[in-house]
Design a protein around this motif. Structure first.
Motif, mmCIF file in Angstrom:
data_model
loop_
_atom_site.group_PDB
_atom_site.id
_atom_site.type_symbol
_atom_site.label_atom_id
_atom_site.label_comp_id
_atom_site.label_asym_id
_atom_site.label_seq_id
_atom_site.Cartn_x
_atom_site.Cartn_y
_atom_site.Cartn_z
ATOM 1 N N LEU A 130 0.831 -1.211 0.000
ATOM 2 C CA LEU A 130 0.000 0.000 0.000
ATOM 3 C C LEU A 130 0.862 1.256 0.000
ATOM 4 N N PHE A 131 2.058 1.140 0.597
ATOM 5 C CA PHE A 131 2.917 2.301 0.801
ATOM 6 C C PHE A 131 4.065 2.311 -0.207
ATOM 7 N N PRO A 132 4.413 3.468 -0.758
ATOM 8 C CA PRO A 132 5.587 3.550 -1.632
ATOM 9 C C PRO A 132 6.829 3.062 -0.912
ATOM 10 N N PHE A 338 -7.058 1.952 15.716
ATOM 11 C CA PHE A 338 -7.006 3.370 15.341
ATOM 12 C C PHE A 338 -5.863 3.622 14.365
ATOM 13 N N VAL A 339 -4.674 3.094 14.686
ATOM 14 C CA VAL A 339 -3.506 3.288 13.821
ATOM 15 C C VAL A 339 -3.749 2.680 12.446
ATOM 16 N N LYS A 340 -4.294 1.477 12.430
ATOM 17 C CA LYS A 340 -4.562 0.805 11.156
ATOM 18 C C LYS A 340 -5.546 1.613 10.315
ATOM 19 N N TYR A 341 -6.602 2.100 10.942
ATOM 20 C CA TYR A 341 -7.603 2.874 10.207
ATOM 21 C C TYR A 341 -6.993 4.136 9.613
ATOM 22 N N LEU A 342 -6.287 4.881 10.446
ATOM 23 C CA LEU A 342 -5.813 6.196 10.024
ATOM 24 C C LEU A 342 -4.704 6.107 8.977
ATOM 25 N N THR A 343 -3.988 4.992 8.928
ATOM 26 C CA THR A 343 -2.876 4.879 7.984
ATOM 27 C C THR A 343 -3.206 4.100 6.716
ATOM 28 N N THR A 344 -4.343 3.398 6.692
ATOM 29 C CA THR A 344 -4.661 2.576 5.511
ATOM 30 C C THR A 344 -5.992 2.917 4.866
ATOM 31 N N ASP A 345 -6.874 3.608 5.562
ATOM 32 C CA ASP A 345 -8.180 3.919 4.996
ATOM 33 C C ASP A 345 -8.064 5.087 4.010
ATOM 34 N N THR A 346 -8.399 4.850 2.765
ATOM 35 C CA THR A 346 -8.216 5.867 1.719
ATOM 36 C C THR A 346 -9.028 7.120 2.003
ATOM 37 N N PRO A 364 -3.159 4.078 -3.154
ATOM 38 C CA PRO A 364 -4.555 4.352 -3.522
ATOM 39 C C PRO A 364 -4.976 5.791 -3.210
ATOM 40 N N ALA A 365 -4.535 6.338 -2.082
ATOM 41 C CA ALA A 365 -4.917 7.709 -1.731
ATOM 42 C C ALA A 365 -4.284 8.724 -2.682
#
Length: 441
Positions: A130-132, A338-346, A364-365
């Motif tokens: 997901l991350f560059p 919380f961490v998972k949501y804020l860092t992966t949710d587009t 994706p974002a």
């Protein structure tokens, strides 16, 4: 990303980090407090403080509240690394922390100040692609991933259209130098009225890491992880260019000009006030210009590069905000959600990026059609993806090598106190390497 006065790490912070491994408690992910679906409140510390930044964070987590109505999130603004590390060391940390200092990832991970997130990532099958690649690199240290990315920063050249007087933005260092001189306006006594470009590292974001690496190709550490200042000729080219332009202005004139300016993140910022024609700055400046100086017409283009490296034009310095779970967090499982949501949710990342004027940190974002940013922001999206962009390596004592280099430049090189540059850089190498060895590196 926002104001970051704690960009340089101090000796006291180094000591605090070294001590966290034995003072932060023994709680691990397996026994991280109540289950995520239990009613609870988590406390989240972050560094943002401007009103639009605080609102952006609140807007970004609205979706988390809908997904996890049992978890109340208490946001605490304006927290820097010193406060974070002191809280961890005392054994009374918040549940989640966000930091602007990617330089400190090596310390956070190696000391155990922040928990290794790998067990959480594996459990929930989070795909790191997901991350560059650059983002993946600066959020881990020697295989320990104790942070995840929360938006990103990169740097480019801002040009005031009115002050440029029809000249196109420079692409090379020689073009930048010529334009800086051409566009500078002096007072009758020779002091600076309007600066074309201020080369001093005392000018806000004109610190070495934003120029020496991306523009001159400097490599901070060698293959053995030791200081590379004397061995890499790119540092000599950078320093000689900086000093030459600084001397053209006059060291005392630049010092007086810089001291007369307002704070970086106030409406008195000299670029926003039309006192500087060109300046290297982060993407967040687009948001501040929109709010504080909407009348300023400006362009953004990649940072100019050394003429011998013209084929690398388009890159820049890349970094970002990081987020993690402190050792000893009392609600670790809810914190992970919380961490998972804020860092992966587009949607959350796009909302946050729109509110802060920052670069989204997932692929994706980055491609989302819902990004609503000014045309000048496109430069930063392109720099972020450019293979010639660079960042700072992480070490066991964080940004100590950056601190020492900046001190050398600001306190010795710029005032003209260095008689022999090569000898000065060799001495600097020894100081950096000595500190690394003392820290166990």
């Amino acid at each position: 990303m926002s104001p970051r006065p704690w960009r340089l790490i101090t000796a006291s912070i180094l000591t605090a980090v070294a001590a966290t491994a034995c003072t932060a408690g023994s709680r691990s992910p397996a026994d991280g407090g109540p289950k995520a679906d239990a009613p609870q409140t988590i406390e989240v510390w972050h560094g943002w403080s401007a009103p639009h930044e605080v609102k952006a964070f609140q807007d970004a987590i609205a979706g988390f509240h809908r997904q996890h109505p049992n978890i109340t999130v208490k946001l605490v603004k304006g927290q820097d690394d010193t406060k974070i590390l002191n809280a961890i060391r005392s054994g009374n940390p918040p549940d989640v922390v966000s930091s602007f200092s990617t330089n400190n990832v090596g310390q956070f991970c190696s000391s155990g100040a922040l928990q290794d997130l790998t067990p959480y990532l594996k459990k929930d099958k989070v795909d790191l692609s997901l991350f560059p690649k650059a983002v993946q690199d600066y959020t881990q240290y020697k295989g320990v991933r104790c942070t995840l990315p929360l938006l990103a920063d990169d740097y480019a050249l801002y040009s005031n259209k009115a002050l440029m007087k029809g000249n196109p933005p420079p692409k090379t260092i020689s073009e930048l130098t010529a334009l800086a001189k051409k566009l500078t306006v002096r007072n009758p006594d020779g002091t600076i009225k309007v600066a074309g470009f201020i080369p001093s590292e005392t000018y806000y974001e004109h610190v070495p890491e934003h120029i020496a690496g991306p523009s001159f190709g400097a490599t901070w550490l060698n293959a053995q992880g030791r200081a590379n200042f004397a061995a890499d000729p790119a540092f000599t080219r950078y320093l000689q260019w900086e000093k030459s332009l600084l001397d053209w202005y006059g060291y005392d004139n630049v010092k007086k000009f810089v001291h007369s300016m307002g704070q970086e993140f106030e409406a008195s910022n000299p670029f926003e006030k039309g006192k500087v024609a060109m300046a290297i700055d982060g993407e967040w400046r687009t948001k501040f210009l929109q709010q504080e100086a909407p009348g300023v017409q400006y362009d953004t283009t990649p940072t100019p590069v050394d003429d011998a490296r013209a084929n690398t034009y388009g890159g820049g310095f890349v970094t970002g905000t990081i987020i993690g779970i402190p050792r000893g967090a009392r609600h670790a499982q809810a914190s992970w959600e919380f961490v998972k949501y804020l860092t992966t949710d587009t949607d959350a990342l796009v909302t946050f990026a729109n509110g802060l004027g920052n670069v989204p940190s997932t692929i994706p974002a980055l491609a989302s059609p819902n990004l609503r940013l000014p045309p000048q922001f496109t430069t930063f999206l392109n720099v972020f993806k450019n293979p010639n962009s660079s960042t700072i390596p992480s070490t066991i004592n964080g940004g100590d090598f950056i601190v020492k280099f900046q001190s050398f430049v600001q306190e010795q090189w710029e005032p003209g106190k260095v008689a022999n540059l090569q000898q000065g850089l060799q001495s600097l190498d020894k100081k950096v390497d000595g500190a690394l060895q003392l820290a166990g590196g």
